[in-house]
Write a protein that holds these residues in place. Sequence first.
Motif, PDB file in Angstrom:
ATOM      1  N   GLN A  79       0.849  -1.190   0.000  1.00  0.00           N
ATOM      2  CA  GLN A  79       0.000   0.000   0.000  1.00  0.00           C
ATOM      3  C   GLN A  79       0.884   1.239   0.000  1.00  0.00           C
ATOM      4  O   GLN A  79       2.108   1.153   0.120  1.00  0.00           O
ATOM      5  CB  GLN A  79      -0.957   0.004   1.188  1.00  0.00           C
ATOM      6  N   VAL A  80       0.247   2.376  -0.178  1.00  0.00           N
ATOM      7  CA  VAL A  80       0.979   3.637  -0.178  1.00  0.00           C
ATOM      8  C   VAL A  80       0.919   4.206   1.235  1.00  0.00           C
ATOM      9  O   VAL A  80      -0.170   4.371   1.796  1.00  0.00           O
ATOM     10  CB  VAL A  80       0.361   4.640  -1.179  1.00  0.00           C
ATOM     11  N   ALA A  81       2.084   4.475   1.796  1.00  0.00           N
ATOM     12  CA  ALA A  81       2.138   5.039   3.145  1.00  0.00           C
ATOM     13  C   ALA A  81       1.802   6.532   3.106  1.00  0.00           C
ATOM     14  O   ALA A  81       1.707   7.133   2.038  1.00  0.00           O
ATOM     15  CB  ALA A  81       3.530   4.815   3.733  1.00  0.00           C
ATOM     16  N   ALA A  82       1.654   7.102   4.301  1.00  0.00           N
ATOM     17  CA  ALA A  82       1.287   8.519   4.387  1.00  0.00           C
ATOM     18  C   ALA A  82       2.313   9.414   3.685  1.00  0.00           C
ATOM     19  O   ALA A  82       1.968  10.475   3.168  1.00  0.00           O
ATOM     20  CB  ALA A  82       1.132   8.922   5.843  1.00  0.00           C
ATOM     21  N   ASP A  83       3.572   8.965   3.640  1.00  0.00           N
ATOM     22  CA  ASP A  83       4.606   9.783   2.989  1.00  0.00           C
ATOM     23  C   ASP A  83       4.669   9.568   1.481  1.00  0.00           C
ATOM     24  O   ASP A  83       5.540  10.116   0.807  1.00  0.00           O
ATOM     25  CB  ASP A  83       5.971   9.476   3.617  1.00  0.00           C
ATOM     26  N   GLY A  84       3.730   8.762   0.942  1.00  0.00           N
ATOM     27  CA  GLY A  84       3.682   8.552  -0.500  1.00  0.00           C
ATOM     28  C   GLY A  84       4.539   7.396  -0.984  1.00  0.00           C
ATOM     29  O   GLY A  84       4.492   7.037  -2.161  1.00  0.00           O
ATOM     30  N   GLN A  85       5.326   6.800  -0.096  1.00  0.00           N
ATOM     31  CA  GLN A  85       6.179   5.672  -0.493  1.00  0.00           C
ATOM     32  C   GLN A  85       5.395   4.360  -0.428  1.00  0.00           C
ATOM     33  O   GLN A  85       4.465   4.228   0.374  1.00  0.00           O
ATOM     34  CB  GLN A  85       7.392   5.569   0.446  1.00  0.00           C
ATOM     35  N   LEU A  86       5.791   3.396  -1.246  1.00  0.00           N
ATOM     36  CA  LEU A  86       5.165   2.075  -1.163  1.00  0.00           C
ATOM     37  C   LEU A  86       5.594   1.394   0.133  1.00  0.00           C
ATOM     38  O   LEU A  86       6.763   1.444   0.516  1.00  0.00           O
ATOM     39  CB  LEU A  86       5.574   1.215  -2.364  1.00  0.00           C
ATOM     40  N   GLN A  87       4.637   0.757   0.786  1.00  0.00           N
ATOM     41  CA  GLN A  87       4.888   0.099   2.067  1.00  0.00           C
ATOM     42  C   GLN A  87       4.526  -1.376   1.902  1.00  0.00           C
ATOM     43  O   GLN A  87       3.512  -1.691   1.285  1.00  0.00           O
ATOM     44  CB  GLN A  87       3.972   0.761   3.095  1.00  0.00           C
ATOM     45  N   HIS A  88       5.346  -2.245   2.459  1.00  0.00           N
ATOM     46  CA  HIS A  88       5.111  -3.692   2.307  1.00  0.00           C
ATOM     47  C   HIS A  88       4.816  -4.312   3.663  1.00  0.00           C
ATOM     48  O   HIS A  88       5.366  -3.893   4.681  1.00  0.00           O
ATOM     49  CB  HIS A  88       6.330  -4.355   1.659  1.00  0.00           C
ATOM     50  N   PHE A  89       3.958  -5.320   3.687  1.00  0.00           N
ATOM     51  CA  PHE A  89       3.631  -6.016   4.934  1.00  0.00           C
ATOM     52  C   PHE A  89       3.220  -7.445   4.599  1.00  0.00           C
ATOM     53  O   PHE A  89       2.942  -7.769   3.437  1.00  0.00           O
ATOM     54  CB  PHE A  89       2.543  -5.279   5.724  1.00  0.00           C
ATOM     55  N   THR A  90       3.193  -8.290   5.613  1.00  0.00           N
ATOM     56  CA  THR A  90       2.895  -9.711   5.364  1.00  0.00           C
ATOM     57  C   THR A  90       1.628 -10.187   6.051  1.00  0.00           C
ATOM     58  O   THR A  90       1.170 -11.309   5.811  1.00  0.00           O
ATOM     59  CB  THR A  90       4.062 -10.606   5.826  1.00  0.00           C
ATOM     60  N   GLY A  91       1.071  -9.359   6.924  1.00  0.00           N
ATOM     61  CA  GLY A  91      -0.154  -9.753   7.612  1.00  0.00           C
ATOM     62  C   GLY A  91      -1.007  -8.536   7.950  1.00  0.00           C
ATOM     63  O   GLY A  91      -0.520  -7.404   7.978  1.00  0.00           O
ATOM     64  N   LEU A  92      -2.291  -8.807   8.171  1.00  0.00           N
ATOM     65  CA  LEU A  92      -3.229  -7.738   8.511  1.00  0.00           C
ATOM     66  C   LEU A  92      -4.108  -8.227   9.650  1.00  0.00           C
ATOM     67  O   LEU A  92      -4.789  -9.255   9.523  1.00  0.00           O
ATOM     68  CB  LEU A  92      -4.094  -7.403   7.284  1.00  0.00           C
ATOM     69  N   LEU A  93      -4.063  -7.513  10.777  1.00  0.00           N
ATOM     70  CA  LEU A  93      -4.890  -7.868  11.930  1.00  0.00           C
ATOM     71  C   LEU A  93      -6.119  -6.975  11.949  1.00  0.00           C
ATOM     72  O   LEU A  93      -6.003  -5.748  11.902  1.00  0.00           O
ATOM     73  CB  LEU A  93      -4.085  -7.716  13.222  1.00  0.00           C
TER      74      LEU A  93
END
Length: 553
Positions: free
Chosen positions: A31-45
């Motif tokens: 997803q796009v973080a607040a600073d406009g950079q792409l952000q990566h993650f492996t799980g969603l709670l």
Amino acid sequence: MKQPALLALGLALLPTPALANTLVTNVNGVQVAADGQLQHFTGLLIGDDGKVVRTLGPADDVGVKAMVVDGHGQTLLPGFIDAHGHVMDLGLAAMRLDVGGTRSIGEVQQRLRDYAAAHPETKWIIGFGWNQELWAEKRFPSAADLDSVVSDRPVVLERVDGHAIVANSAALRAAGVTSTTKPPAGGEIRDGLFVDAARTLIERVEPAPSRSELDGALAKAQAMLLSYGVTSVEVMSSPNDPWRAYWDTYDRAGRNGTLKVRLMSYTNGVEPLKTFTRPTAWLHRDHLRMVGVKFYADGALGSRGAWLKQPYSDKPDTRGLQFHSDAEMLRLAETAAAHGFQIATHAIGDAANAQLISIYEQLSRKYGTQRRWRIEHFQIVDPVDIPRLAPAGIIASMQPTHQTSDRLMAEARLGPNRLAGAYAWRSVLNSGAKLAFGTDFPVESPNPFPGLSAAISRQDVNGQPPGGWIPAERLTLGQALHAYTRGAAYAGFAEQKIGALEPGKWADFILIDRDPTQIDAQSLAKAQVLETWIAGKRVFSRSSAASPTERGQ
Ligand SMILES: [Zn+2]
């Protein structure tokens, strides 16, 4: 649909209800973080309230009990927010005569003949989707074209951009239109063709859809949207929409628990403000809100209704249609602003955009720059006007697939020297202004992926033209995703609730079949949505897509 496996994680003594949380794990989250950079993650709670608790990295301890859903390594994105769509039109068009994609007037006539034979009981045959630019004849259709196929009952076929209709003689008779009828201001009539404001002459006598037709259309539209990963829509009115009947349809679905997609509604003009004197609160667990008023400053480029500063290159006797004088436009906008509404105004031509920017500049001096004035389409703009957006807090609400669909037409209408500010997404961002993306469905498909692909390549789904059309206006993938999520949420005053998977926001997300950060634009255009989730519940699954609207909350 299989129930996700249950698995207790973490400490059993935490004061949360047993298994109330959901953990979507083993995903390639982007997803796009607040600073406009792409952000990566492996799980969603996800909490039991359907809102995001947090995203997780591979080493993070969940810390609470949760029902686990295995994402099987698929890519997870926030749900798309279409900043400009016509939900009821999408559903109604799916129920009516489809003349989209036709290659000749003969093909339209054949579809009309088939439809008329299959629907002998339909009193008015209403269809949608023609585009004379795609026809061998390259001319507008006429009443006579339709009369030769159906003459016993009215036929009305709407152009794909919604700015023109063609009616047969039975429809003209029903409407009392004769050869001496004069078009209203901002409209045109030629041989059964009714452009822009002239459409009301016919549409005012068309039978309104019944309540059950409207309910069916909304269900159909939602099923399509969810299958494309669209979880929220800013719903724009068209000039003759029965806005109140549409609103009541959304509200009825909200009360019945069948409203899945979140809708932010913009009325057609100031008439509804007699009963809706201010924007509504969010209704039905943040599924519905009346937020703004929609106006039109001009028509569309295809029917040469877009209002230009200089004459059309392919019709030098016209500059298109100016819908309102400056004073009238200001009066309308001021009425909406004084009631506290957001304003979203359609402007396609460079003259219409310049007029509207001036109006919004005046409103900003009076109401401040935080009212998020919107220009819908912002297609053909004089480059000198683009830097005026940001200081007045104006949002450009644009549709990337219009660029790929309109490219050749825009070149013909404008000539080579007026394209510098055409579909100029990058210039908008570079100027410091806010950008929101959508599709204008059903003018274009509601599928966001061809739009994302166009946004990063300036090419259509077939890779045309090579190198991209005015490639300096390409966006990065992060900028394109931002405009379709955070940017669109901001444009609908909804960024506290949706647009990113962050603590406290709704868990509206999708799983797709490829990783957009690892593929080229043409592959991105073909991405398929595997699952769509809204408020932490699965509402669409491709593997069991027989009845996508039946499942979920
Ligand atoms: Zn539209």
